[in-house]
Design an enzyme around this catalytic site. Structure first.
Site, PDB file in Angstrom:
ATOM      1  CE  LYS A  28      -3.814  -0.799   2.318  1.00  0.00           C
ATOM      2  NZ  LYS A  28      -4.235  -1.259   3.653  1.00  0.00           N
ATOM      3  NE  ARG A  98      -5.381   3.306   4.175  1.00  0.00           N
ATOM      4  CZ  ARG A  98      -5.633   3.508   2.885  1.00  0.00           C
ATOM      5  NH1 ARG A  98      -6.482   2.697   2.250  1.00  0.00           N
ATOM      6  NH2 ARG A  98      -5.043   4.461   2.221  1.00  0.00           N
ATOM      7  N   GLY A 107      -5.820 -10.729   8.947  1.00  0.00           N
ATOM      8  CA  GLY A 107      -5.447 -10.997  10.338  1.00  0.00           C
ATOM      9  C   GLY A 107      -4.811  -9.801  10.988  1.00  0.00           C
ATOM     10  CG  MET A 109      -5.595  -2.597  13.550  1.00  0.00           C
ATOM     11  SD  MET A 109      -4.777  -1.118  14.166  1.00  0.00           S
ATOM     12  CE  MET A 109      -4.616  -0.170  12.650  1.00  0.00           C
ATOM     13  NE  ARG A 343      -7.347  -3.787  -3.925  1.00  0.00           N
ATOM     14  CZ  ARG A 343      -7.936  -4.078  -2.776  1.00  0.00           C
ATOM     15  NH1 ARG A 343      -7.215  -4.450  -1.742  1.00  0.00           N
ATOM     16  NH2 ARG A 343      -9.241  -4.023  -2.642  1.00  0.00           N
ATOM     17  CG  HIS A 459     -16.647 -44.554  -7.517  1.00  0.00           C
ATOM     18  ND1 HIS A 459     -17.828 -44.429  -8.212  1.00  0.00           N
ATOM     19  CD2 HIS A 459     -15.835 -45.306  -8.287  1.00  0.00           C
ATOM     20  CE1 HIS A 459     -17.736 -45.107  -9.345  1.00  0.00           C
ATOM     21  NE2 HIS A 459     -16.533 -45.645  -9.417  1.00  0.00           N
ATOM     22  NE  ARG A 620      -4.710 -48.894 -13.078  1.00  0.00           N
ATOM     23  CZ  ARG A 620      -5.313 -48.127 -12.166  1.00  0.00           C
ATOM     24  NH1 ARG A 620      -4.594 -47.367 -11.349  1.00  0.00           N
ATOM     25  NH2 ARG A 620      -6.623 -48.076 -12.078  1.00  0.00           N
ATOM     26  CB  SER A 766       3.104 -43.487 -14.773  1.00  0.00           C
ATOM     27  OG  SER A 766       2.063 -42.553 -14.625  1.00  0.00           O
ATOM     28  CB  THR A 769       0.365 -38.466  -6.945  1.00  0.00           C
ATOM     29  OG1 THR A 769      -0.546 -38.019  -7.951  1.00  0.00           O
ATOM     30  CG2 THR A 769       1.785 -38.299  -7.432  1.00  0.00           C
ATOM     31  CG  ASP A 771      -3.469 -46.087  -4.838  1.00  0.00           C
ATOM     32  OD1 ASP A 771      -4.497 -45.405  -4.698  1.00  0.00           O
ATOM     33  OD2 ASP A 771      -3.484 -47.298  -5.093  1.00  0.00           O
ATOM     34  CB  CYS A 833      -1.123 -41.134 -14.367  1.00  0.00           C
ATOM     35  SG  CYS A 833      -0.816 -42.593 -13.362  1.00  0.00           S
ATOM     36  CE1 TYR A 853       2.682 -39.595 -18.243  1.00  0.00           C
ATOM     37  CE2 TYR A 853       4.797 -40.206 -19.183  1.00  0.00           C
ATOM     38  CZ  TYR A 853       3.650 -40.542 -18.497  1.00  0.00           C
ATOM     39  OH  TYR A 853       3.469 -41.818 -18.041  1.00  0.00           O
TER      40      TYR A 853
END
Lengths: 877, 877
Positions: A28, A98, A107, A109, A343, A459, A620, A766, A769, A771, A833, A853
Site C-alpha cells: 500500500k 492503515r 489478520g 489490523m 492495486r 468414487h 494399466r 508413472s 500420486t 495411492d 497420472c 509428462y
C-alpha cells in the site's frame, strides 16, 4: 554516518519512496508513493517502514532511537502541506492509519479513520463540514474503532450501548439517531473504555497516533497473522508490516463530494471499458455497505464531467504504468478527486484470458507475461457450463463442489434407469447415496451426479471429474431413500422425474430447471493456449478409459494417454464373464472366462488407439481387488447366482473369502496378475492384437503397458515377462512387430525407495500420486474426510493432500524415485497420472523434477498446458 | 608360467589342500583335505576345484585345457594308493562322487556311489566282498542312481521295474530279492536307460566319472539351486561347487565292518559326551533308513573296542582342531575305521548354550566366539514350555506356529468364559474363529490361543507373542461353530471342557492332555546372557502393556519399556466409560466420561512405573480407531445399548458413522488426539499424576510420552503442547517436577521423509515397523496372508516382511529418518518397537544404523540381547 531513515513522506507530486520499495514500505505504502510520484492526486501522508517492525520485534518491542523525531518531522510536513493542525478547532488534522505488508495478509489490523478527533478537533470538523451529525457520527465511529482495535475493548460493548440508545430514543436504524444522541454516545463509549481499561480515552492526537502505530505492529505478530504466513509460505521479511498514516479526505461533504471503486477493465468479461460504482455525498464504506444503491461510474460523467475525465485518465495512466488492470479507490471532496489506493484487480478466468491476450495485442505486455497473468486453475471456469448468474434460484441443499460445471435434468436413482432415460433422449441427474464402479454406465449417461455421502475424492467425485461431468458430492442434508425412489430436501419430496439443477462449482443443489450458460472457448482462449504450447516443454497427457474420453481429450490438446484404466471395461458388458473368472476353481476355468472377455477389451483398445493415433497410450493392467466385481448384499448375491447359474452358497462363500479388512492394502494391483498370470496374459493379448490390427491399417500406435502397485522388482519382472512373452506370441501369430514399452506405476513408497532396482527393468515410471499419497500419509481417501476437514480448517495441514500434491513428503518420494530410477536408466520416461497431474502447483513441481509428462482428466488438460508454460517462465526468473 | 592347478589330491596323511581353502575346494573337500593332513584315516580321493565350475560356466560349458590330464594323474595316484584299478575283475577301483560348495546348498546333485562298476568290475566286487547279493544290489543301485541323476531317466521307471520284479517273484520287500533277481534287474535297468535316452548305459568307468562330474557342475546351475542362492544371499563365488571323488569303503563286508554317524557332544542337551549311532555290517544309508534299529555308539566299545577308542579320539581331536562340536560320518571296513566327513554339528538351542559356555570354560574358545555360536533365535526354545518329545500324541489339526511354546487346557469359546474358568483355577485354551481386541482379557486368562483364521501377524498371533503365550493361528482345518460352542477336527467333535494341547512351535493341535516340559533357565543361560550384556551397546527394552508384563520383562533383562499401549487399559474395566466417551455429543460429556477413566489409567501407570523403577517407560497415547471399542453385530449393539442406557438406534448410528473402509488408514493414532484433545489430556494427566505419586515415594521414574501415527510436524506440535501443558498443570498442583521426554512413533513414510522437521520438536523417535511395513509396502497385515504365502513360496519375496525387516525398502526409511532426525537434533534418541525389535537380523540392522535401543516382547528380550552382542562382534570382523 547518516541517520537511518524510518519514515517516508508521500504527496504533492513527490515522495521519499516508489513502487520498487514494496518490501520496505509494504504494497500500500509503495503504491501511494508511486502514485504521488506520477502526479496522481493522493492525500499526502507518510509511511513508517517495515524496518521499524523488524527492529520492534528484534529489540523486545522497543522502537529505534530517532523514530519519534522522524514522525514529528513528517507530521509537521503534513500539517504544513494541508494548513491543518492536530487538535485544531478550525482545521484539525485528521488521519487514517492503515497497516500494509509487502503481500496482502488478513489478520492484521486494518484501518483507523478520523484519528486526531477530540473534544477540540470536533469543533473544527463541524466547522469544516457544516454537518454536526456527520461530525459526531465520525467521532463516535473513531472512539468505537480505536477502543476496539487499539484498546481491545469488546466490540459488543459498544454495540450494546448503541442498541440501548436506539431503544431509549425509540428508533430502529443508526441513521435515525441525531447529533446530540451521537454526542452522548461518544461520552458513553469513552466511559466504557475507562471502565474496561482503567484509563481515560486518550485525547491527545499525538498519543492516539502512537497507540495506533503500536497496535498495527502488534497485530502483525498475532496468532492469526502468524498462522496465515506459515500456511502461505510468506517469509518473515515479506510478512513485516508498515504503517501508513494519511490525511483524511471526506466524500460526504455535499453534492460535489463522493466515493467510489473502479476497475480499468471489466473484471467479469475482460472488456476494455472503465468499470465501477460510486455514490455522491458518501464515504468509501457506504459504497460497499449496500444501504444506498451505488451508480455505475459512467453516470459520474453527467454529474461531475471533469472529475470523470480525470478519473478515467488517471486509471488509464495507472494501467499503462503498472501494465495490468487496476482496481482503484477514489474519493471526491468538494469537487476535487483523490486516489486512495491502486492495486492489480481481481478478475474472472474469462476476463483474465481476454485481458492478457488483448494487452499483448495492445503492446502493453509480452506473451510470457500474458501467460503468467491467468491463474491456471481459473481456466476451469471457461471449460464447463455454468449457472446463469441472472437466474432466480432456490437452493435446496448444499454439498461439496466435487466436479465443476452445472447440469439440469430429471432425478433418477439407479444407473440403469439413467441409461434408459438418456437413451430415450431425456436429460437426467443421477442421485445416489454413494456411487460404485457398477454405476459407471449411468454416470456416463447422466448430465450430473449428486451423492449424499463421500468427499472430494470419493468414487463419484473422481469419476465425474474424469468425465468432466458436474458433480455435487457428500450432500448430507439430503435424505435419499433409494428403494422408495425419493429424496427429501428442505422438507420437500423429490421423486423420479422431478427436475433439479446442480452447480458443481459451488456445491449448490437447486430446485427445478435453471438456465445455464454454455462455455465458449473463445478465440482468445485458443490464442493463449497456443502461446502456452510454444513455451512449455512438459508433455500433457490425459487419463482416459474410453474411446469417447480419448477423443474429447484430444480436443483439449492432450498429447497421449497417461492412464487408461482397463477395469472400467470389466464393469461394462463383460461383467458376468469377469464374475465367472472370479468364481473359477481352476486355472483352465479361469482362462475360459477370460477368453470371453478378450474380444471386449480388444475392440475398446482398437478404438482408443485410433483416437490417439500417433500418440502414446499407457494402459494399466487390472488393478482393483476382485471383490469389487461381486455383489455385496444377500439379495444381489441371490439374483446374480440365479442369473449366472451358480449356487448361492458358493457365491456367498467366495464373497466372504474375498472380503478384506483394508482393501486399499489388499490383494490388488500386480498382486492379482502374479497370483493369476492368465489375467495379465489376456489383457496383454487384447492390447497387442488391437495394436497390430490398428498398425496394419497404417495408423501409428505406441502402446505402453503399465504394471500397477509394484513394490518389489521381482513383482515387476514376473509381470513384465508375461507381457513380453504374450507380445512375442501375438507378433508371431500376426507376422507383425510393433514397438512398445513396459513400465510401472510408482504408487507405493517402497517402489520409490527401490526405484533403481525397478528401473533396471522398467522402461517408464508413472507416479500414481493418489495411492502414493494414501500410503505416504497412511490415510485412506475414503476415510480421511472424517478428520481431514478438521485438519485443514485448523491449519494442521495447509491443504488436502489428495487435491494438492504434498511436495515435502510425497514429493520427496517423487524426487528419490526419479533420481534413483534415472541413475539406473538415464533415459527413463517419467510422468505422473494421479489427480495431481491437473493441479497447477503440482504440474510445476513435476517440471522442476524433470518429468517428461503429466497426465490428467481431459477437462484439466488446458490447465496443465498453461501451468506447464508458467513453470518454464517462473524457472527463468 | 606354471600350469593352473584344478585337481587337489587328499589321503594318506597329506593333501594338496586344507581347511582354509573352503572357497576353492568347497566345505566337504576342504574338510577331507584337512582331516587327511591331521592324520585322520580318510579314504583317499581328489577334489576338482570350484575354479573349474567357474570356468565351465564362463566358457560356454567347456572345461579348461589340462583338466583331463590332471584327473588322469590323480586317478593314477588313487589306483596306486589303493592297489586297485578302474574296471578290474579282482580289485576294482570304486568311487563315490559328491558335490560340495563353500556353503551347504540343497538343490545340487548329492552323491553317486559305487561308480566304476561294470560287468567286469562286478566280478572283482563279488570276489572282494564274498557276497554276490550285496555286489549286485550295489550294481543295481549304481545303475539306478546314475540313470536317474546323470542320465535324467525318471526315478519311477526304475521303481516300476523293481515292483514288477517283486511281483513276479511273489515277494514284498527289496531285501527278499536274490542275487540273480538283482542281476536281472541291472540289465532291465540298462535297457530302460537305452530306451529312454537312445544310448547304451556307459560301461567305461572313466566315461562314468566324466559324466558324473558334468552332472555335478550342471546341477549347480539348475533353477532350484539358483533360487536357493538368491533367497539366501549366497554370492556366485560361494555358490560354485567342487566335485569330490573318493575311494569307496564298505561297511557291509561282515561282522567287523559297519557304518555310523556321531556327534562329539550331545546335540540335544549339549552334554560333553560322545554321542551317536551305528550298525554293524551296514552302509551309511542303512543307518538313517530305519529298517534296522541302530545301536548307541557306546555299544561299539563292546564290539570293536579299539575302533571305538580310535573313533572317540579322532572325534575329540577334530573338535579341538575345529574348536566346535563335530558331526562325523564313519565307516568301518574289515576292522579299519574310515572317516567320511566332518562338519560343525547342528544342535538345539539348549545344547548350543551349554556347549558354548563349557567350551569357554575348557579354554577352547573365547567369550565372543561363544556368543556367535548360539543362533539368537534358538534361545526361543529355552524360554517356553514344550511338548515332551517322548509323549504319545495325536495331531488333530495343523495351523501356523504363531507363538511358540506349548499349552494344555480345556476348550472354551468365549473370552468371558475363559476368564471365569481361569478364575476358578481351570487351565483353558481359548478357541476362536479369530480374536479381536475385546478378547484381551480371555487371552490373558487362557494357557494358549487357537484360531481358525488369520496369519502370523493376526491379532491373536501378535498379542499372544506379546504375552509370551502359546498360539496356533489360521488353523483352517477346524470347523468352529462359536454359537454351538463346538468345533470339529478330523471328524471328531470337541465341546467346551474337552482337553486339547497346543504346540505353538510347530502349529500342531493335539488331542487330550499331553505332558509338557517346563523351561529351565540354566546357569549357563545366565552366564551367556551376562557375556552378551558386556559386549553389546544397544539397549534392549520391552513392549509391555501391563504391570505383569513389565515385571516379567525385567526378569528377562529388559532395560525399560519401549512401547506401552494404553488402549489395552481401555479394554479392561473401563470399557463402558470408553463407550460413553465415544457416544458423547459434546466435549463436556466426553470429558465427563474421560474423568471416569482417569483413575484406571493412573493406577496402571503407577504399577508399571514401580516395576520399571530406574528405567525409562515409553507410553503411547491412544492409537486404535474408536470403532474398535464398539460392538459390531446387532445383538451385541442391542445388549450394550440396554446396559449403558442409550437408545439402540443412536448406538447403531454411531457404529455406522464410525465404520471405515480402510481402518488401518483411517481416523486413528494422533488423529484422534487432535480432533479430541481431551483424550490426550486425560492420558497425560494419568501419566504425570502416576509419575509424581511414584517419584514422591523415592522411586526413580523416567516417563517418555510417545505420540503415534504422526505424519506432519504440526500434528506432533499440537499433541506435544497438550502433553506439556498438562505436565505443567500437574507439577503445579502437586508441587513436584519430574523429567520426561515427548517423542513420536515413526510409522508412516511421511514421518521418516520429514524427520528433520519432526525432530526439531520431538525428543525421541521409535520406529513402529509393523505399520511402517504396511504403508511402505501398501500391504495390510490382516489381508496380506491371501497372497503373501504365494509370494514367499514362489520367491517373489524372500521372506514375510512382517516377520523380518525389509532392510532394502522399509530399512531405507529407517536410515533416512534417523539421519534426517539427527541432522536436526544430534542427541535424538532412536529406537524400534515393532515386532522386528526381537528379530536378530533386524536387531543387527538397527545396531548398524546407530540406534539407541530396540524394544520387543518380553520373551524375546534375551534373543535381542544376544543379537545385539553378535552385532558388535560381527561389526568388528
Amino acid at each position: 554516518m547518516p541517520k537511518p531513515k524510518y519514515v517516508y513522506f508521500f504527496g504533492g507530486g513527490e515522495s521519499d519512496g516508489d513502487a520498487t520499495m514494496r518490501t520496505l514500505l509494504g504494497g500500500k505504502g509503495a503504491n501511494l508513493a508511486e502514485m504521488s510520484n506520477l502526479g496522481v492526486p493522493v492525500p499526502p501522508g507518510f509511511t513508517i517502514s517495515t524496518e521499524v517492525c523488524k527492529l520492534y520485534y528484534e529489540n523486545d518491542k522497543q522502537y529505534p532511537a530517532g523514530l519519534d523525531e522522524q514522525i514529528d518531522e513528517n507530521l509537521g510536513k503534513l500539517e504544513a502541506a494541508l494548513g491543518a493542525k492536530f487538535g485544531d478547532t478550525e482545521n484539525p488534522l485528521l488521519l487514517s492509519v492503515r497497516s500494509g505488508a509487502a503481500v496482502s495478509m488478513p489478520g492484521m489490523m486494518d484501518t483507523i479513520l478520523n484519528l486526531g478527533l477530540n473534544d477540540n478537533a470536533i469543533k473544527g470538523l463541524i466547522a469544516r463540514s457544516g454537518n454536526e451529525r456527520f461530525a459526531y457520527d465520525s467521532y463516535r465511529r473513531f472512539v468505537q474503532m480505536f477502543g476496539n482495535v487499539v484498546l481491545n475493548v469488546d466490540h459488543d460493548e459498544f454495540e450494546h450501548l448503541l442498541e440501548e440508545k436506539k431503544k431509549a430514543k425509540g428508533v430502529e436504524l443508526d441513521t435515525e439517531l441525531e447529533a446530540d444522541d451521537l454526542e452522548a454516545l461518544v461520552n458513553e463509549f469513552k466511559n466504557a473504555v475507562k471502565q474496561r481499561t482503567g484509563n481515560d480515552f486518550p485525547d491527545n492526537p499525538r498519543q492516539q497516533l502512537d497507540m495506533a502505530r503500536d497496535a498495527v505492529f502488534e497485530s502483525s505478530g498475532n496468532p492469526r497473522a502468524i498462522t496465515y504466513r506459515r500456511l502461505n509460505d510468506i517469509s518473515e521479511e515479506m510478512g513485516r508490516t508498515a504503517v501508513n498514516v494519511q490525511a483524511m479526505v471526506f466524500g460526504n461533504m455535499g453534492g460535489t463530494s463522493g466515493s467510489g471503486v473502479a476497475f480499468t477493465r471489466n473484471p467479469s468479461t475482460g472488456a476494455n471499458q472503465f468499470y465501477g460504482e460510486f455514490l455522491i455525498n458518501a464515504q468509501g464504506e457506504d459504497v460497499v455497505a449496500g444501504i444506498r444503491t451505488p451508480l455505475p461510474v459512467i453516470e459520474l460523467r453527467n454529474i461531475l464531467p471533469d472529475v470523470y475525465d480525470d478519473l478515467v485518465k488517471i486509471g488509464s495512466n495507472l494501467e499503462t504504468h503498472y501494465r495490468d488492470m487496476q482496481d482503484v479507490e477514489f474519493t471526491i471532496q468538494d469537487g476535487t478527486l483523490y486516489m486512495l489506493q491502486t492495486r492489480n484487480g481481481k478478475r474472472t478466468g474469462q476476463a483474465a484470458v481476454r485481458i492478457a491476450v488483448e494487452m499483448v495485442e495492445e503492446g502493453l505486455i509480452d506473451k510470457e507475461t500474458a501467460l503468467t497473468r491467468v491463474p491456471a486453475n481459473d481456466l476451469d471456469q471457461l471449460l464447463h457450463p455454468s449457472v446463469d448468474p441472472d437466474a432466480q434460484v432456490e437452493v435446496i441443499a448444499q454439498g461439496l463442489p466435487a466436479s465443476p460445471g452445472a447440469a439440469v435434468g430429471k432425478v433418477v436413482f439407479t444407473a440403469l434407469h439413467a441409461e434408459e432415460l438418456a437413451a430415450a433422449g431425456e436429460k437426467v441427474i443421477l442421485v445416489r447415496t454413494e456411487t460404485s464402479p457398477e454405476d459407471i454406465g449411468g454416470m456416463d449417461a447422466a448430465e450430473g451426479i449428486l451423492t449424499a455421502r463421500g468427499g472430494m475424492t470419493s468414487h463419484a467425485a473422481v469419476v465425474a471429474r474424469g468425465m468432466g461431468k458436474c458433480c455435487v458430492a457428500g450432500c448430507s442434508a439430503l435424505f435419499i431413500n433409494e428403494e422408495a425412489l425419493e429424496f427429501y430436501a428442505e422438507g420437500k419430496r423429490y421423486t423420479e422425474g422431478d427436475f433439479i439443477t446442480l452447480n458443481g462449482s459451488t456445491g449448490d443443489v437447486l430446485d427445478g430447471q435453471v438456465s445455464l450458460i454454455q462455455p465458449e472457448l473463445s478465440g482468445q482462449f485458443g490464442t493463449l493456449m497456443a502461446w502456452a504450447d510454444e513455451v512449455r516443454s512438459l508433455n500433457i497427457r490425459t487419463n482416459a478409459d474410453t474411446p469417447d474420453d480419448a477423443k474429447n481429450a484430444r480436443q483439449f490438446g492432450a498429447e497421449g494417454i497417461g492412464l487408461c484404466r482397463t477395469e472400467h471395461m470389466f464393469f461394462g458388458t463383460g461383467i458376468d464373464a469377469v464374475r465367472e473368472m472370479i468364481l473359477a476353481d481352476e486355472t483352465a476355468e479361469r482362462e475360459a472366462a477370460l477368453t470371453k472377455l478378450l474380444p471386449h477389451q480388444r475392440s475398446d483398445f482398437i478404438r482408443i488407439f485410433e483416437a490417439m493415433a500417433g500418440y502414446p497410450v499407457t494402459i494399466r493392467t487390472l488393478d482393483p481387488p476382485l471383490h469389487e466385481f461381486l455383489p455385496k448384499n444377500e439379495a444381489e448375491i441371490r439374483e446374480l447366482a440365479e442369473r449366472i447359474g451358480v449356487e448361492t452358497q458358493k457365491l456367498s462363500e467366495r464373497v466372504e473369502e474375498l472380503h478384506e479388512f483394508n482393501p486399499m492394502l489388499g490383494h490388488r494391483g500386480c498382486r492379482l496378475g502374479i497370483v493369476y498370470p492368465e489375467i495379465t496374459e489376456m489383457q496383454a493379448r487384447a492390447i497387442f492384437e488391437a495394436a497390430v490390427d490398428v498398425a496394419k491399417r497404417g495408423i501409428n500406435v505406441l502402446p505402453e503397458i503399465m504394471i500397477p502397485l509394484v513394490g518389489h522388482i521381482n513383482e515387476f519382472s514376473l509381470q513384465r515377462k508375461v507381457v513380453v512373452d504374450t507380445a512375442e506370441t501375438v507378433f508371431k501369430e500376426t507376422n507383425t512387430r510393433i514397438e512398445y514399452l513396459v513400465g510401472t506405476m510408482i504408487e507405493l513408497p517402497r517402489a520409490a525407495l527401490t526405484a533403481d532396482k525397478i528401473a533396471a527393468e522398467a522402461e517408464f515410471f508413472s507416479y500414481g500420486t493418489n495411492d502414493l499419497t494414501q500410503t505416504t500419509f497412511g490415510m485412506s481417501r475414503d476415510d480421511a474426510a472424517k478428520f481431514l476437514d478438521d485438519y485443514v480448517r485448523n491449519g494442521v495441514l495447509e491443504y488436502d493432500p489428495f487435491q494438492i500434491l504434498d511436495q515435502e513428503g510425497v514429493g520427496s518420494l517423487l524426487q528419490i524415485g526419479s533420481e534413483k530410477g534415472r541413475s539406473a536408466r538415464p533415459d527413463l520416461k517419467v510422468g505422473i497420472c494421479g489427480e495431481h497431474g491437473g493441479e497447477p502447483n503440482s504440474v510445476k513441481f513435476c517440471y522442476g523434477l524433470g518429468f517428461n509428462y503429466v497426465s490428467c482428466s481431459p477437462f484439466r488438460v488446458p490447465i496443465a498446458r498453461l501451468a506447464a508454460a508458467q513453470a518454464v517462465i517462473e524457472a527463468e526468473d
